[in-house]
Design an enzyme around this catalytic site. Structure first.
Site, PDB file in Angstrom:
ATOM      1  N   LYS A 141       0.863  -1.191   0.000  1.00  0.00           N
ATOM      2  CA  LYS A 141       0.000   0.000   0.000  1.00  0.00           C
ATOM      3  C   LYS A 141       0.886   1.222   0.000  1.00  0.00           C
ATOM      4  O   LYS A 141       2.034   1.169   0.470  1.00  0.00           O
ATOM      5  CB  LYS A 141      -0.875   0.026   1.255  1.00  0.00           C
ATOM      6  CG  LYS A 141      -2.117   0.880   1.131  1.00  0.00           C
ATOM      7  CD  LYS A 141      -3.225   0.114   0.453  1.00  0.00           C
ATOM      8  CE  LYS A 141      -4.511   0.877   0.351  1.00  0.00           C
ATOM      9  NZ  LYS A 141      -5.622  -0.041   0.007  1.00  0.00           N
TER      10      LYS A 141
HETATM   11  N1  GLU Z   1      -7.194   0.018  -3.478  1.00  0.00           N
HETATM   12  C1  GLU Z   1      -7.924  -1.178  -3.761  1.00  0.00           C
HETATM   13  C2  GLU Z   1      -8.021  -2.064  -2.530  1.00  0.00           C
HETATM   14  O1  GLU Z   1      -7.906  -1.598  -1.423  1.00  0.00           O
HETATM   15  C3  GLU Z   1      -7.409  -1.895  -5.002  1.00  0.00           C
HETATM   16  C4  GLU Z   1      -5.992  -2.371  -4.915  1.00  0.00           C
HETATM   17  C5  GLU Z   1      -5.447  -2.902  -6.242  1.00  0.00           C
HETATM   18  O2  GLU Z   1      -6.202  -3.004  -7.198  1.00  0.00           O
HETATM   19  O3  GLU Z   1      -4.256  -3.212  -6.255  1.00  0.00           O
HETATM   20  O4  GLU Z   1      -8.278  -3.235  -2.620  1.00  0.00           O
END
Ligand code: GLU
Length: 429
Positions: A118
């Site tokens: 993240k």
């Molecule tokens: N931000 C989204 C989540 O929390 C998508 C993450 C992604 O597609 O890598 O799952």
């Protein structure tokens, strides 16, 4: 300088962070149900590596501002780190690390060959011009350049970021290596290698899991089924749109400015049009005004929190009246509140399951980009259904057999798979 701008909230250790501790606590409890190896737990309750970057930006008024940015790789046993980049005023290292941990568990639960990561920048994107956001994104990408890549770590959109942000990340990365590298991010515009079906994938996944839950609970999904959605960003909007499309009655919706409640039902297209014209929901002429807190307490069949974390806690859990809680957001319910809901018979579809549609279609986008072979939207949606329904069923079966709630079940099913992989590789991946 305001006090909050230089306190230690930005780089606070995760040891004392309630959101981080909540995720660790769930993992610990879930681990007990599958006799999780203690060494695996010890490894998983910390991120693998964290990068802090300071990001200077020349603002439109000529001044320079420095923003704090992060990228965390929580675990890379199953594959490259994968997870979004969040632009929000409350981003800090501990929150980013907790969200990265949730990504590891989400990706393992739905059996993607991906680890968890993240990123985030502590900023208010609503106060930045397009040019300022572009400078911020490009400089952030340069700073995390060595950390990301199609085989290492693949960012995607999250709160406050979108396909334009991903296009800037892709372009900055590609300029540095000298050729186009679409596989470095997902959630890109279609024209530069995005996947059909990615934009509404998270909301679609939320609705698919609600359909699976309704089958198990013997609950009808029709005009008598009332739904409230907190948040009108990408996840909230598409969840609201798709749940209305399958015939349920959307009675409440909200955004940062507050929400509207109409027991007669809300017209999703009219809401979207209002927001396009007025930027916020506040002032919408139909229905009665409710705050974001009040929306959660409405007498509805299905509640979809699709905004920030920590919305349902021991403070308001007694007022929650839904039958199904489908978590579009990451971490909207604390463990304690979740256990109270479960003891009252509320059926929770936990975040790492309910909102996994986004990363599932991100995975499809990455695969399509690597193969340079693109699928139809129908194929994307069918495959999304197959994967998310499979994960729902695994979670549901474990929950029924072990008589544990759906959140603990999802974490247990996920960590069992991941720990086997870690033990095969020998602890140190
Ligand atoms: N931000 C989204 C989540 O929390 C998508 C993450 C992604 O597609 O890598 O799952």
């Amino acid at each position: 300088m305001a006090e909050t701008e230089h306190d230690n909230a930005v780089i606070v250790g995760w040891e004392n962070h309630p959101f981080y501790q909540n995720v660790v606590h769930i993992l610990e409890r879930a681990g007990q149900t599958v006799d999780l190896d203690f060494n695996v737990f010890e490894r998983l309750c910390r991120p693998r590596r964290c990068l802090y970057v300071s990001v200077p930006v020349r603002m439109d008024d000529g001044t320079i501002r420095v923003f704090d940015g992060f990228r965390v790789h929580h675990n890379t046993t199953l594959g490259p780190a994968k997870g979004g980049i969040r632009y929000h005023p409350e981003v800090n290292l501990a929150e980013t690390a907790a969200l990265a941990m949730l990504m590891t568990l989400k990706n393992s639960l739905v059996r993607l060959p991906l680890g968890g990561g993240k990123g985030g920048i502590r900023c208010d994107p609503g106060l930045l011009s397009r040019r300022e956001k572009q400078s911020l994104t490009r400089r952030f990408t340069s700073e995390i350049f060595t950390f990301i890549g199609p085989d290492k770590d693949i960012p995607a959109p999250d709160i406050g970021t979108d396909q334009q942000t991903m296009a800037w990340v892709m372009d900055t990365y590609s300029s540095q290596v000298g050729y186009a590298v679409p596989g470095v991010v997902t959630g890109k515009p279609i024209e530069i290698g995005g996947s059909l079906g990615r934009v509404d994938a998270t909301g679609r996944g939320v609705v698919y899991t609600i359909i699976e839950a309704s089958k198990r609970l013997g609950m009808a999904l029709d005009q008598s089924t009332t739904v409230a959605v907190q948040g009108f960003g990408n996840v909230g909007f598409h969840s609201a749109r798709l749940i209305s499309n399958i015939g349920c009655k959307l009675v409440a919706a909200s955004d940062v400015s507050g929400g509207v409640y109409s027991p007669k039902g809300l017209d999703i297209i009219a809401l979207q049009k209002w927001i396009a014209e007025h930027r916020v929901l506040k002032g919408y002429p139909e229905g009665e005004y409710v705050t974001n807190e009040e929306l959660l307490e409405l007498p509805v069949d299905i509640l979809i929190p699709a905004a920030l974390g920590n919305q349902i806690t021991t403070k308001n859990v007694d007022k929650i009246k839904c039958k199904i809680l489908a978590e579009g957001a990451n971490g909207p319910t604390t463990l304690e509140a979740s256990q109270i809901l479960s003891s009252r018979g509320v059926f929770t579809i936990p975040d790492i399951l309910a909102n996994a549609g986004g990363v599932i279609v991100s995975y499809f986008e990455w695969v399509q980009g690597m193969q340079n072979f693109f699928w139809s939207e129908k194929d994307v949606n069918n495959k999304l259904w197959e994967i998310i329904a499979g994960a729902f069923n695994r979670t549901y079966e474990f929950h029924s057999t072990k008589k544990i709630d759906m959140r603990l079940s999802a974490f247990a099913v996920s960590v069992e798979h991941l720990s086997k992989a870690m033990l095969w590789r020998g602890f140190f991946p």
